[in-house]
Motif scaffolding. Structure first.
Motif, PDB file in Angstrom:
ATOM      1  N   ARG A  40       0.894  -1.159   0.023  1.00 57.90           N
ATOM      2  CA  ARG A  40       0.048  -0.068   0.192  1.00 57.90           C
ATOM      3  C   ARG A  40       0.874   1.526  -0.209  1.00 57.90           C
ATOM      4  NH1 ARG A  40      -3.787  -1.485   5.180  1.00 57.90           N
ATOM      5  NH2 ARG A  40      -4.675  -3.689   4.203  1.00 57.90           N
ATOM      6  N   ALA A  41       0.559   2.088  -0.800  1.00 54.34           N
ATOM      7  CA  ALA A  41       1.024   3.626  -0.800  1.00 54.34           C
ATOM      8  C   ALA A  41       0.854   4.206   0.557  1.00 54.34           C
ATOM      9  CB  ALA A  41       0.893   4.430  -2.026  1.00 54.34           C
ATOM     10  N   VAL A  42       1.890   5.351   1.063  1.00 53.32           N
ATOM     11  CA  VAL A  42       1.547   5.761   2.398  1.00 53.32           C
ATOM     12  C   VAL A  42       0.451   7.093   2.255  1.00 53.32           C
ATOM     13  CG1 VAL A  42       2.776   7.133   4.035  1.00 53.32           C
ATOM     14  CG2 VAL A  42       4.115   5.015   3.318  1.00 53.32           C
ATOM     15  N   PHE A  43       0.647   7.620   1.042  1.00 57.66           N
ATOM     16  CA  PHE A  43      -0.061   8.982   0.970  1.00 57.66           C
ATOM     17  C   PHE A  43      -1.267   9.046  -0.085  1.00 57.66           C
ATOM     18  CE2 PHE A  43       4.524  10.208   2.092  1.00 57.66           C
ATOM     19  CZ  PHE A  43       4.187  10.873   3.392  1.00 57.66           C
ATOM     20  N   GLN A  44      -1.202   7.802  -0.746  1.00 58.99           N
ATOM     21  CA  GLN A  44      -2.197   7.897  -1.874  1.00 58.99           C
ATOM     22  C   GLN A  44      -3.024   6.594  -1.849  1.00 58.99           C
ATOM     23  OE1 GLN A  44      -3.208  10.503  -3.916  1.00 58.99           O
ATOM     24  NE2 GLN A  44      -1.402  11.937  -3.313  1.00 58.99           N
ATOM     25  N   PRO A  45      -4.121   6.481  -2.407  1.00 58.85           N
ATOM     26  CA  PRO A  45      -4.822   5.209  -2.635  1.00 58.85           C
ATOM     27  C   PRO A  45      -4.332   4.364  -3.966  1.00 58.85           C
ATOM     28  CG  PRO A  45      -6.217   6.882  -3.391  1.00 58.85           C
ATOM     29  CD  PRO A  45      -4.879   7.434  -2.884  1.00 58.85           C
ATOM     30  N   ILE A 101      -6.184  -5.177  -3.906  1.00 58.66           N
ATOM     31  CA  ILE A 101      -7.388  -4.445  -4.886  1.00 58.66           C
ATOM     32  C   ILE A 101      -8.156  -3.633  -4.107  1.00 58.66           C
ATOM     33  CG2 ILE A 101      -9.153  -5.253  -6.309  1.00 58.66           C
ATOM     34  CD1 ILE A 101      -7.319  -7.245  -7.511  1.00 58.66           C
ATOM     35  N   GLY A 102      -8.718  -4.172  -2.981  1.00 63.27           N
ATOM     36  CA  GLY A 102      -9.561  -3.584  -2.013  1.00 63.27           C
ATOM     37  C   GLY A 102      -9.144  -2.205  -1.588  1.00 63.27           C
ATOM     38  N   PHE A 103      -7.775  -1.994  -1.286  1.00 65.26           N
ATOM     39  CA  PHE A 103      -7.254  -0.964  -0.537  1.00 65.26           C
ATOM     40  C   PHE A 103      -7.164   0.126  -1.805  1.00 65.26           C
ATOM     41  CE2 PHE A 103      -3.696   1.773  -0.640  1.00 65.26           C
ATOM     42  CZ  PHE A 103      -3.743   2.405   0.600  1.00 65.26           C
ATOM     43  N   SER A 104      -6.626  -0.182  -3.029  1.00 68.22           N
ATOM     44  CA  SER A 104      -6.480   0.629  -4.048  1.00 68.22           C
ATOM     45  C   SER A 104      -7.556   0.928  -4.998  1.00 68.22           C
ATOM     46  CB  SER A 104      -5.360   0.082  -4.865  1.00 68.22           C
ATOM     47  OG  SER A 104      -5.693  -0.948  -5.560  1.00 68.22           O
ATOM     48  N   GLY A 105      -8.707   0.354  -4.860  1.00 64.52           N
ATOM     49  CA  GLY A 105      -9.647   0.593  -5.619  1.00 64.52           C
ATOM     50  C   GLY A 105      -9.741  -0.087  -6.969  1.00 64.52           C
ATOM     51  N   ILE A 106      -8.844  -0.882  -7.174  1.00 69.08           N
ATOM     52  CA  ILE A 106      -8.408  -1.192  -8.904  1.00 69.08           C
ATOM     53  C   ILE A 106      -9.520  -2.001  -9.456  1.00 69.08           C
ATOM     54  CG2 ILE A 106      -6.841  -2.622 -10.112  1.00 69.08           C
ATOM     55  CD1 ILE A 106      -4.417  -1.486  -8.548  1.00 69.08           C
ATOM     56  N   SER A 107     -10.037  -1.635 -10.407  1.00 67.35           N
ATOM     57  CA  SER A 107     -11.098  -2.368 -11.133  1.00 67.35           C
ATOM     58  C   SER A 107     -10.495  -2.918 -12.534  1.00 67.35           C
ATOM     59  CB  SER A 107     -12.246  -1.624 -11.368  1.00 67.35           C
ATOM     60  OG  SER A 107     -12.004  -0.403 -12.100  1.00 67.35           O
ATOM     61  N   LYS A 108     -11.087  -2.482 -13.783  1.00 74.22           N
ATOM     62  CA  LYS A 108     -10.560  -2.732 -14.991  1.00 74.22           C
ATOM     63  C   LYS A 108      -9.453  -2.012 -15.487  1.00 74.22           C
ATOM     64  CE  LYS A 108     -12.011  -4.606 -19.153  1.00 74.22           C
ATOM     65  NZ  LYS A 108     -13.252  -5.104 -19.965  1.00 74.22           N
ATOM     66  N   ASP A 109      -9.822  -0.893 -15.592  1.00 74.59           N
ATOM     67  CA  ASP A 109      -8.736   0.150 -16.021  1.00 74.59           C
ATOM     68  C   ASP A 109      -7.399   0.499 -15.044  1.00 74.59           C
ATOM     69  OD1 ASP A 109      -9.890   0.143 -18.413  1.00 74.59           O
ATOM     70  OD2 ASP A 109     -11.491   1.682 -17.966  1.00 74.59           O
ATOM     71  N   VAL A 110      -6.358   0.480 -15.384  1.00 78.48           N
ATOM     72  CA  VAL A 110      -5.292   0.704 -14.312  1.00 78.48           C
ATOM     73  C   VAL A 110      -4.200   1.457 -15.026  1.00 78.48           C
ATOM     74  CG1 VAL A 110      -3.276  -0.600 -13.170  1.00 78.48           C
ATOM     75  CG2 VAL A 110      -5.554  -1.708 -13.438  1.00 78.48           C
ATOM     76  N   VAL A 111      -3.528   2.319 -14.229  1.00 79.82           N
ATOM     77  CA  VAL A 111      -2.433   3.026 -14.618  1.00 79.82           C
ATOM     78  C   VAL A 111      -1.138   2.381 -13.903  1.00 79.82           C
ATOM     79  CG1 VAL A 111      -1.458   5.267 -14.601  1.00 79.82           C
ATOM     80  CG2 VAL A 111      -3.665   5.285 -15.403  1.00 79.82           C
ATOM     81  N   VAL A 112       0.056   2.236 -14.678  1.00 74.63           N
ATOM     82  CA  VAL A 112       0.997   1.802 -14.112  1.00 74.63           C
ATOM     83  C   VAL A 112       2.144   3.033 -14.478  1.00 74.63           C
ATOM     84  CG1 VAL A 112       2.954   0.299 -14.235  1.00 74.63           C
ATOM     85  CG2 VAL A 112       0.480  -0.581 -14.520  1.00 74.63           C
ATOM     86  N   ALA A 113       2.585   3.531 -13.410  1.00 77.45           N
ATOM     87  CA  ALA A 113       3.407   4.914 -13.548  1.00 77.45           C
ATOM     88  C   ALA A 113       4.562   4.675 -12.771  1.00 77.45           C
ATOM     89  CB  ALA A 113       2.610   5.931 -12.907  1.00 77.45           C
ATOM     90  N   SER A 114       5.735   5.115 -13.182  1.00 79.32           N
ATOM     91  CA  SER A 114       7.019   5.064 -12.869  1.00 79.32           C
ATOM     92  C   SER A 114       7.081   6.151 -11.865  1.00 79.32           C
ATOM     93  CB  SER A 114       8.203   5.290 -13.879  1.00 79.32           C
ATOM     94  OG  SER A 114       7.987   6.568 -14.407  1.00 79.32           O
ATOM     95  N   ALA A 115       7.787   5.806 -10.646  1.00 76.46           N
ATOM     96  CA  ALA A 115       8.038   6.809  -9.675  1.00 76.46           C
ATOM     97  C   ALA A 115       9.574   6.648  -9.256  1.00 76.46           C
ATOM     98  CB  ALA A 115       7.098   6.639  -8.527  1.00 76.46           C
ATOM     99  N   LYS A 124      -7.432   3.724 -12.813  1.00 69.75           N
ATOM    100  CA  LYS A 124      -7.201   4.793 -13.651  1.00 69.75           C
ATOM    101  C   LYS A 124      -8.165   5.932 -13.087  1.00 69.75           C
ATOM    102  CE  LYS A 124      -7.589   6.339 -18.370  1.00 69.75           C
ATOM    103  NZ  LYS A 124      -8.420   6.377 -19.649  1.00 69.75           N
ATOM    104  N   ASP A 125      -9.163   5.902 -12.643  1.00 71.60           N
ATOM    105  CA  ASP A 125     -10.090   7.205 -12.106  1.00 71.60           C
ATOM    106  C   ASP A 125      -9.448   7.855 -11.223  1.00 71.60           C
ATOM    107  OD1 ASP A 125     -11.932   6.624 -14.247  1.00 71.60           O
ATOM    108  OD2 ASP A 125     -13.427   5.478 -12.941  1.00 71.60           O
ATOM    109  N   ARG A 126      -8.974   7.053 -10.100  1.00 74.21           N
ATOM    110  CA  ARG A 126      -8.231   7.619  -8.852  1.00 74.21           C
ATOM    111  C   ARG A 126      -6.997   8.354  -9.387  1.00 74.21           C
ATOM    112  NH1 ARG A 126      -8.794   3.725  -3.671  1.00 74.21           N
ATOM    113  NH2 ARG A 126     -11.156   3.803  -3.607  1.00 74.21           N
TER     114      ARG A 126
END
Length: 155
Positions: A40-45, A101-115, A124-126
């Motif tokens: 889980r991320a610390v500051f974001q869902p 998945i529950g924590f992040s609210g991930i459903s079908k559309d996902v964004v994978v982003a380098s940090a 994706k919506d979040r």
């Protein structure tokens, strides 16, 4: 490991499997064999995917904390809550456990982003909402974080 680059849209299937984008998989190829830690991320869902070497470096810092201080012990517990060891399957997919998945609210559309040295995995919506929410404050944030004056006005 060098900094990771890119933001990619992809789909998660009904079982929570996510095909890792090929451009990202190529960047990760030197570290895929060791596996990853998903948390889980610390500051974001969202979720954070650490290559194992990056996770071990983070844990060396965390392990220096005095566990006889309540705030340190509480931090360690919260920081490592839901942590999972993850490997890509033979098809290059990542299985996201149901609790994450529950924590992040991930459903079908996902964004994978380098940090920088880790990867964020977002619904994706979040992700779009988080980017929109931060847009107005970004100039001020950039100035505060990166605009350190070195005396001649050039950062």
């Amino acid at each position: 490991m060098n900094s990771l680059i890119g933001t990619y849209e992809c789909k998660a299937d009904a079982k929570g499997r996510l095909m890792m984008p090929s451009a990202l998989k190529k960047q990760l190829s030197p570290v895929v064999q060791k596996g990853f830690v998903l948390k889980r991320a610390v500051f974001q869902p969202c979720l954070e995917l650490y290559p194992m070497d990056e996770w071990e470096a983070m844990m060396q810092n965390v392990n220096k904390l005095n566990r006889f201080k309540k705030k340190n012990n509480d931090f360690i517990r919260r920081f490592t809550a839901g942590v999972k060891f993850i490997e890509l399957d033979a098809s290059g997919r990542l299985l996201i456990p149901k609790d994450l998945i529950g924590f992040s609210g991930i459903s079908k559309d996902v964004v994978v982003a380098s940090a920088v040295n880790i990867i964020e995995i977002w619904d994706k919506d979040r992700y779009e909402q988080a980017i929109d929410d931060a847009a107005g404050d970004f100039a001020d944030l950039a100035e505060e974080v990166m605009g350190q004056d070195d005396g001649d006005g050039i950062s």
